[in-house]
Design a protein around this motif. Structure first.
Motif, mmCIF file in Angstrom:
data_model
loop_
_atom_site.group_PDB
_atom_site.id
_atom_site.type_symbol
_atom_site.label_atom_id
_atom_site.label_comp_id
_atom_site.label_asym_id
_atom_site.label_seq_id
_atom_site.Cartn_x
_atom_site.Cartn_y
_atom_site.Cartn_z
ATOM 1 N N MET A 1 0.851 -1.166 0.000
ATOM 2 C CA MET A 1 0.000 0.000 0.000
ATOM 3 C C MET A 1 0.893 1.224 0.000
ATOM 4 O O MET A 1 1.959 1.234 0.590
ATOM 5 N N GLN A 2 0.426 2.269 -0.684
ATOM 6 C CA GLN A 2 1.140 3.539 -0.659
ATOM 7 C C GLN A 2 0.284 4.567 0.072
ATOM 8 O O GLN A 2 -0.938 4.582 -0.073
ATOM 9 N N ILE A 3 0.947 5.409 0.860
ATOM 10 C CA ILE A 3 0.252 6.474 1.571
ATOM 11 C C ILE A 3 0.870 7.808 1.167
ATOM 12 O O ILE A 3 2.059 7.884 0.833
ATOM 13 N N LEU A 4 0.047 8.839 1.178
ATOM 14 C CA LEU A 4 0.488 10.176 0.822
ATOM 15 C C LEU A 4 0.454 11.034 2.078
ATOM 16 O O LEU A 4 -0.577 11.117 2.749
ATOM 17 N N LEU A 5 1.602 11.624 2.411
ATOM 18 C CA LEU A 5 1.741 12.393 3.657
ATOM 19 C C LEU A 5 1.938 13.874 3.361
ATOM 20 O O LEU A 5 2.663 14.230 2.432
ATOM 21 N N ASN A 6 1.311 14.711 4.199
ATOM 22 C CA ASN A 6 1.577 16.143 4.094
ATOM 23 C C ASN A 6 2.792 16.483 4.948
ATOM 24 O O ASN A 6 3.446 15.586 5.499
ATOM 25 N N GLN A 7 3.090 17.775 5.108
ATOM 26 C CA GLN A 7 4.292 18.187 5.842
ATOM 27 C C GLN A 7 4.239 17.818 7.322
ATOM 28 O O GLN A 7 5.267 17.744 7.988
ATOM 29 N N ASN A 8 3.033 17.550 7.864
ATOM 30 C CA ASN A 8 2.888 17.162 9.272
ATOM 31 C C ASN A 8 2.840 15.646 9.462
ATOM 32 O O ASN A 8 2.513 15.176 10.551
ATOM 33 N N ASN A 9 3.092 14.887 8.395
ATOM 34 C CA ASN A 9 2.995 13.428 8.375
ATOM 35 C C ASN A 9 1.569 12.929 8.551
ATOM 36 O O ASN A 9 1.349 11.786 8.934
ATOM 37 N N ASP A 10 0.584 13.799 8.307
ATOM 38 C CA ASP A 10 -0.806 13.351 8.268
ATOM 39 C C ASP A 10 -1.010 12.561 6.987
ATOM 40 O O ASP A 10 -0.522 12.952 5.922
ATOM 41 N N ILE A 11 -1.723 11.449 7.074
ATOM 42 C CA ILE A 11 -2.024 10.660 5.875
ATOM 43 C C ILE A 11 -3.238 11.296 5.216
ATOM 44 O O ILE A 11 -4.328 11.315 5.784
ATOM 45 N N ILE A 12 -3.037 11.825 4.017
ATOM 46 C CA ILE A 12 -4.137 12.511 3.347
ATOM 47 C C ILE A 12 -4.769 11.676 2.243
ATOM 48 O O ILE A 12 -5.869 11.969 1.796
ATOM 49 N N ALA A 13 -4.087 10.602 1.815
ATOM 50 C CA ALA A 13 -4.638 9.708 0.792
ATOM 51 C C ALA A 13 -3.851 8.408 0.819
ATOM 52 O O ALA A 13 -2.744 8.345 1.355
ATOM 53 N N TYR A 14 -4.439 7.369 0.236
ATOM 54 C CA TYR A 14 -3.731 6.086 0.137
ATOM 55 C C TYR A 14 -4.177 5.359 -1.122
ATOM 56 O O TYR A 14 -5.223 5.654 -1.699
ATOM 57 N N ALA A 15 -3.345 4.406 -1.545
ATOM 58 C CA ALA A 15 -3.657 3.577 -2.707
ATOM 59 C C ALA A 15 -3.325 2.138 -2.362
ATOM 60 O O ALA A 15 -2.222 1.833 -1.912
ATOM 61 N N VAL A 16 -4.293 1.252 -2.570
ATOM 62 C CA VAL A 16 -4.085 -0.167 -2.293
ATOM 63 C C VAL A 16 -3.339 -0.817 -3.449
ATOM 64 O O VAL A 16 -2.459 -1.648 -3.254
ATOM 65 N N SER A 17 -3.684 -0.418 -4.664
ATOM 66 C CA SER A 17 -2.960 -0.928 -5.828
ATOM 67 C C SER A 17 -2.550 0.263 -6.673
ATOM 68 O O SER A 17 -3.182 1.312 -6.648
ATOM 69 N N GLY A 18 -1.482 0.116 -7.402
ATOM 70 C CA GLY A 18 -0.975 1.230 -8.185
ATOM 71 C C GLY A 18 -0.195 2.173 -7.303
ATOM 72 O O GLY A 18 0.321 1.800 -6.260
ATOM 73 N N GLY A 19 -0.136 3.418 -7.703
ATOM 74 C CA GLY A 19 0.629 4.390 -6.952
ATOM 75 C C GLY A 19 -0.151 5.666 -6.749
ATOM 76 O O GLY A 19 -1.194 5.885 -7.354
ATOM 77 N N ILE A 20 0.370 6.494 -5.877
ATOM 78 C CA ILE A 20 -0.256 7.786 -5.600
ATOM 79 C C ILE A 20 0.845 8.802 -5.393
ATOM 80 O O ILE A 20 1.764 8.574 -4.622
#
Length: 140
Positions: A1-20
């Motif tokens: 899984m890929q997760i997308l983090l903002n500058q505060n390390n908050d997870i703002i989005a994720y992808a189970v397959s593929g990329g983000i």
């Protein structure tokens, strides 16, 4: 899984397959065993934080944290008078006539080029039949 983090390390989005990916944000690939069981069901942007290699509930999460304003629809002034609509319609008719003229001209040019191509092919065949050098072409 890929997760997308903002500058505060908050997870703002994720992808189970593929990329983000998103400019200005950090993308991390994590293993499924690092993801809490309720992550997918409860996920909201910034509801979880990635800290010390773990996904945890964000202790400072507020509903308003990642509130997204709806896009603003630009104000468009449409003509309301009958006369303005008639002018628009007339202008569109002129554009259609001009477009049709251009199409006719292009069709004629295409036909002329096709005729020239046929003449050139015939000249090449004539040269081959006479037994002349293929690199020499007489005027058509």
């Amino acid at each position: 899984m890929q997760i997308l983090l903002n500058q505060n390390n908050d997870i703002i989005a994720y992808a189970v397959s593929g990329g983000i990916e998103r400019e200005g944000y950090k993308t991390l690939t994590i293993e499924d065993n690092q993801v809490p069981d309720s992550f997918r069901e409860l996920f909201k942007p910034s509801f979880y934080i990635f800290e010390n290699g773990e996904i945890k509930l964000n202790p400072i999460y507020h509903e308003e944290t990642e509130k997204v304003d709806p896009p603003q629809v630009p104000q468009v002034d449409f003509p309301t008078s009958d006369e303005a609509l008639r002018r628009m319609f007339s202008s569109m008719q002129v554009q259609i006539v001009q477009g049709n003229k251009m199409v006719t001209q292009l069709t004629q040019q295409n036909a002329q080029l096709s005729q020239e191509l046929v003449k050139l092919n015939q000249a090449i065949d004539d040269i081959k039949e006479v037994g002349k050098d293929e690199n020499v072409i007489s005027e058509v």
